[in-house]
Design an enzyme around this catalytic site. Structure first.
Site, PDB file in Angstrom:
ATOM      1  N   ASN A  99      -8.221  -0.872   2.369  1.00 18.32           N
ATOM      2  CA  ASN A  99      -9.412  -0.378   1.676  1.00 18.32           C
ATOM      3  C   ASN A  99      -9.219   1.084   1.318  1.00 18.32           C
ATOM      4  O   ASN A  99      -8.460   1.809   1.968  1.00 18.32           O
ATOM      5  CB  ASN A  99     -10.649  -0.524   2.584  1.00 18.32           C
ATOM      6  N   HIS A 101     -11.523   4.530   0.697  1.00 17.67           N
ATOM      7  CA  HIS A 101     -12.876   5.021   0.999  1.00 17.67           C
ATOM      8  C   HIS A 101     -12.978   6.476   0.559  1.00 17.67           C
ATOM      9  O   HIS A 101     -12.113   7.293   0.916  1.00 17.67           O
ATOM     10  CB  HIS A 101     -13.166   4.897   2.500  1.00 17.67           C
ATOM     11  N   SER A 128      -9.556   8.396   1.576  1.00 14.95           N
ATOM     12  CA  SER A 128      -8.664   7.814   2.590  1.00 14.95           C
ATOM     13  C   SER A 128      -8.314   6.375   2.221  1.00 14.95           C
ATOM     14  O   SER A 128      -9.179   5.649   1.708  1.00 14.95           O
ATOM     15  CB  SER A 128      -9.370   7.790   3.963  1.00 14.95           C
ATOM     16  N   ASP A 137     -15.084   1.002   7.882  1.00 12.41           N
ATOM     17  CA  ASP A 137     -14.369   2.248   7.547  1.00 12.41           C
ATOM     18  C   ASP A 137     -13.698   2.879   8.767  1.00 12.41           C
ATOM     19  O   ASP A 137     -13.593   4.111   8.863  1.00 12.41           O
ATOM     20  CB  ASP A 137     -15.356   3.258   6.914  1.00 12.41           C
TER      21      ASP A 137
HETATM   22  C1  GRF Z   1     -14.779   4.386  -5.410  1.00  9.29           C
HETATM   23  O1  GRF Z   1     -15.217   5.673  -5.027  1.00  9.29           O
HETATM   24  C2  GRF Z   1     -14.183   3.707  -4.202  1.00  9.29           C
HETATM   25  O2  GRF Z   1     -13.569   4.622  -3.313  1.00  9.29           O
HETATM   26  C3  GRF Z   1     -15.381   3.109  -3.563  1.00  9.29           C
HETATM   27  O3  GRF Z   1     -16.096   2.574  -4.669  1.00  9.29           O
HETATM   28  C4  GRF Z   1     -15.955   3.480  -5.774  1.00  9.29           C
HETATM   29  C5  GRF Z   1     -15.770   2.711  -7.057  1.00  9.29           C
HETATM   30  O4  GRF Z   1     -14.498   2.121  -7.054  1.00  9.29           O
HETATM   31  N1  GRF Z   1     -15.035   2.137  -2.577  1.00  9.29           N
HETATM   32  P1  GRF Z   1     -13.955   1.355  -8.398  1.00  9.29           P
HETATM   33  O5  GRF Z   1     -14.132   2.332  -9.542  1.00  9.29           O
HETATM   34  O6  GRF Z   1     -14.832   0.131  -8.579  1.00  9.29           O
HETATM   35  O7  GRF Z   1     -12.523   1.047  -8.108  1.00  9.29           O
END
Ligand code: GRF
Length: 203
Positions: A99, A101, A128, A137
């Site tokens: 994942n 985060h 991270s 997380d």
């Molecule tokens: C990002 O900040 C990711 O870290 C979090 O969700 C947000 C959107 O991610 N988990 P994405 O643009 O859908 O990949």
């Protein structure tokens, strides 16, 4: 890959797919009509919706696992996947589910990390990449990238800075996994058989 929304991290991985020698066999979203599904279709990647709304956590995860298992992936990449997974699900795929985060874990687990970092008066923030474990997380941290919080930063401007770093970090870490250099053993992350005691910089 599991997504729930825009899929900008999916887009970054698609952009690096040759250099990291990755094959994305399926993109699964728990929400219909999200742009991440458009990104997958435009890249010719199989994509499906496994709706979570209206289902119990267990029923959703049963359907999700059935779909995942059809593809027998070597790695399950969560990217903007906004569901909390049960212990049973994470144990099933332990060591092969990653994942990303948007915080310097273990700081700011959960949601609204950018606003919380600003309100906490932090001078730095970041992203991270970690192995997924039963606790939210909290899995073994693999790598991080840091950004400075400027005095005039808002949650929006900070999120934009962090997202740009996400798009560099995830492809780099996933390349390690694809190369077989990154493993999870007894809850600890190893790179090239060395325990990762402090989060790696991944250039
Ligand atoms: C990002 O900040 C990711 O870290 C979090 O969700 C947000 C959107 O991610 N988990 P994405 O643009 O859908 O990949």
């Amino acid at each position: 890959m599991l997504i729930s929304g825009s899929g900008s991290n999916l887009g970054a991985l698609i952009g690096h797919i040759d250099s990291i020698n990755l094959e994305i066999v399926c993109v699964i979203s728990n929400q219909a009509g999200v742009y991440g599904l458009v990104r997958a279709s435009q890249a010719g990647i199989v994509n499906k919706v496994v709706k979570s709304s209206g289902l119990s956590r267990e029923d959703f995860e049963d359907k999700l696992a059935q779909t995942i298992d059809k593809y027998q992936p070597e790695i399950i990449i969560l990217a903007g996947f906004m569901r909390i997974l049960t212990t049973q699900f994470t144990q099933r795929y332990l060591g092969k589910i990653l994942n990303i985060h948007p915080s310097l874990l273990p700081k700011f687990k959960g949601l609204n990390t950018h606003q919380r970092a600003i309100e906490a008066g932090e001078k730095t923030h970041g992203v991270s990449v970690h192995f997924v474990s039963p606790d939210l997380d909290s899995g073994a941290i693999i790598a991080q990238k840091t950004v400075a919080i400027d005095p005039n930063d808002t949650a929006k401007s900070l999120a934009k800075k962090v997202l740009a770093q996400e798009h560099l970090l995830y492809p780099c870490v996933i390349k390690w996994f694809v190369q077989g250099r990154l493993v999870l053993k007894n809850g600890l992350a190893y790179l090239d058989n060395q325990i990762i005691t402090t989060p790696k910089i991944c250039e």
